[in-house]
Design an enzyme around this catalytic site. Structure first.
Site, mmCIF file in Angstrom:
data_model
loop_
_atom_site.group_PDB
_atom_site.id
_atom_site.type_symbol
_atom_site.label_atom_id
_atom_site.label_comp_id
_atom_site.label_asym_id
_atom_site.label_seq_id
_atom_site.Cartn_x
_atom_site.Cartn_y
_atom_site.Cartn_z
ATOM 1 N N CYS A 1 2.941 -4.897 6.857
ATOM 2 C CA CYS A 1 2.616 -4.841 5.603
ATOM 3 C C CYS A 1 3.802 -4.196 4.602
ATOM 4 C CB CYS A 1 1.264 -3.971 5.179
ATOM 5 S SG CYS A 1 -0.361 -4.726 5.499
ATOM 6 N N HIS B 1 0.610 -1.163 0.073
ATOM 7 C CA HIS B 1 0.004 -0.048 -0.029
ATOM 8 C C HIS B 1 0.892 1.104 -0.016
ATOM 9 C CE1 HIS B 1 0.646 0.903 4.249
ATOM 10 N NE2 HIS B 1 0.450 -0.443 4.601
#
Length: 530
Positions: free
Chosen positions: A445, A426
């Site tokens: 992440c 992301h």
């Protein structure tokens, strides 16, 4: 009727002869060893306790190694195991070399040891010596499936033992290059390695110091400088400064050209340590799928770097931020399925407990300032209706969700490749992190330095048409939108603490998750049974 009877008798006689011939091929001593589960032969433990009996059952307990070329090829291949970062002693090498004296020396026990050696070595070349899931919790592999018993049978019949084993070795460029680097560093080790450089103050270009000669010699050994000869051995000149920058880049350091405490410590790492790192990452290569795919994204967690590869060509690369040492980014492979523009961010339980809840208790306006809402499913809950002073992480029945916008923790886009860890790639609202050398700073992440470029890339052949202008317009609206991908693209999250770059230079990286030591210990143990 008499004619039929004669043919019947002939058939029965032929069948009996065939049965006697087949029976004669059974080696009773070999059968007894297998059936009695004699897992130690001549002091040599057998490792293929499941596959080896199945191999001999399938061939009716006939001996396998009846051709001298097959035996010679196997022993020669095992001799070369150190070139693959593996150990000859795991495959009965010394015992086979000493006890094999031609076909006449092949006893049932020796036949079984040859089979055990082949099956184990083939398994290690194909899938690695160590099962990563047993030594690293955050490591998932797509185990390569192959019937090695059948491969051995076919190889024995066609006299292709060497070819079959070579065919199991990884073909990835990283593995091939590491194998070459291993040979080089073992040569350096054989020649005495390199001497440790004396401690002292930070050295910079223009300085004169008696340690400069030591540093030149050290860099020359590993090819970071073309010669260790100069008119001024103790002068830190521009040539040495450039060599230090090359060395620093190879080791993931800020290439400032100065020799401070960190650079000096890495210069003094012994050659044996570097050989270990190369061997460990060759093993990690063996854990990968047989085929990475024609089109894939590869993230080297330890290098904080992402590459996009299509048909063997590098299409894109960028810096990334990965998980902190206590919130490690896992290792796995999966397909990217879709992306989300202007994503919502649901605050994970750990971040809620450690960060968000304490902030709310200090300042009730925190949620509004961060564009966050309290939700139960899709139902919004009035935060003023909650007695925050009594809330704990365990008794809070709702979720905190951050709406799309410039302060959203996921930024403007996220990329989803479904997995058990709920990890994805992301954007981020903290762009300053990409200027740091050590970027193990996320909650697991992968944060991308060029997320919009990535969105444009994965959507460039989408039938709906997604040019950059359309992407920018979509993002500016700050409305949540999911787009399914029309092309298959794999994502491989890997952990390589050594690799060879496109300039054919061996690179080493800090073991940020302290996984090398655990794996090295496992590699030194006897192989697990298969």
């Amino acid at each position: 009727m008499k004619q039929i009877g004669i043919y019947t008798l002939l058939f029965i006689a032929f069948y009996l002869l065939l049965s006697l011939h087949t029976q004669a091929q059974i080696d009773e001593d070999l059968r007894k060893i297998i059936e009695n589960k004699e897992y130690n032969i001549g002091g040599q433990p057998l490792f293929c306790k499941k596959t080896l009996p199945e191999f001999y059952y399938n061939r009716g307990f006939q001996r396998a190694w009846t051709n001298e070329d097959n035996i010679t090829e196997l022993i020669e291949q095992i001799k070369l195991a150190p070139e693959e970062g593996l150990y000859t002693e795991d495959y009965h090498y010394e015992y086979l070399k000493e006890n094999y004296k031609g076909l006449a020396s092949i006893t049932p026990a020796l036949d079984i040891l040859l089979t055990d050696a082949y099956l184990l070595y083939a398994s290690h070349l194909l899938s690695g010596k160590v099962n990563p899931e047993k030594v690293v919790a955050e490591w998932q592999v797509n185990k390569k499936e192959m019937d090695l018993k059948l491969l051995l049978s076919e190889s024995l019949e066609d006299i292709k033992i060497a070819r079959s084993l070579n065919g199991l070795k990884p073909k990835y460029k990283t593995y091939v290059r590491l194998k070459k680097a291993l040979k080089l560093y073992r040569t350096i080790e054989k020649n005495g390695g390199w001497r440790a450089i004396d401690q002292g103050e930070t050295l910079r270009a223009g300085m004169v110091d008696t340690r400069i000669e030591q540093i030149r010699s050290r860099l020359f050994v590993t090819g970071d400088i073309s010669t260790d000869k100069t008119d001024s051995l103790n002068l830190f000149d521009s040539t040495l400064e450039e060599a230090i920058k090359v060395f620093q880049k190879r080791h993931g350091l800020e290439p400032d050209g100065a020799i401070g405490r960190t650079t000096l410590a890495i210069l003094n790492e012994p050659v044996e340590k570097r050989i270990e790192q190369i061997i460990l990452n060759m093993e990690r290569c063996r854990w990968l799928p047989l085929d990475l795919g024609e089109h894939y994204i590869l993230v080297n967690i330890a290098n904080y770097q992402l590459e996009v590869v299509k048909n063997g060509q590098l299409e894109m690369e960028m810096s990334v931020v990965v998980g902190k040492p206590y919130r490690k980014t896992p290792v796995f492979s999966n397909k990217m399925m879709y992306l989300v523009f202007n994503p919502y961010w649901t605050v994970p339980p750990t971040i809620f407990a450690n960060d968000v809840l304490p902030a709310i208790k200090k300042n009730t306006g925190y949620l509004k300032a961060q564009n966050m809402k309290v939700v139960s499913g899709n139902v919004e809950i009035d935060p003023s209706s909650i007695a925050w002073a009594e809330v704990t992480p365990k008794n809070f029945p709702y979720q905190i969700r951050q709406d799309p916008g410039p302060n959203n923790a996921l930024g403007q886009v996220k990329f989803i490749f479904p997995n058990a860890y709920n990890v994805y790639m992301h954007d981020t609202n903290h762009r300053e992190l990409f200027s740091k050398t050590d970027r193990a700073l996320s909650s697991g992440c992968i944060r991308l330095s060029k997320p919009i470029d990535m969105a444009e890339y994965v959507l460039k052949n989408h039938p709906a048409g997604w040019p950059r202008e359309k992407i920018d317009k979509t993002v500016s609206k700050e409305k949540n939108l999911t787009v399914m991908l029309s092309e298959e693209i794999y994502v491989h999250l890997l952990y390589w603490t050594s690799f060879v770059d496109e300039h054919d230079r061996i690179n080493f990286r800090k073991d940020i998750y302290e996984r090398d030591g655990i794996l090295w210990k496992a590699m030194q143990q006897g192989p697990p049974s298969i």
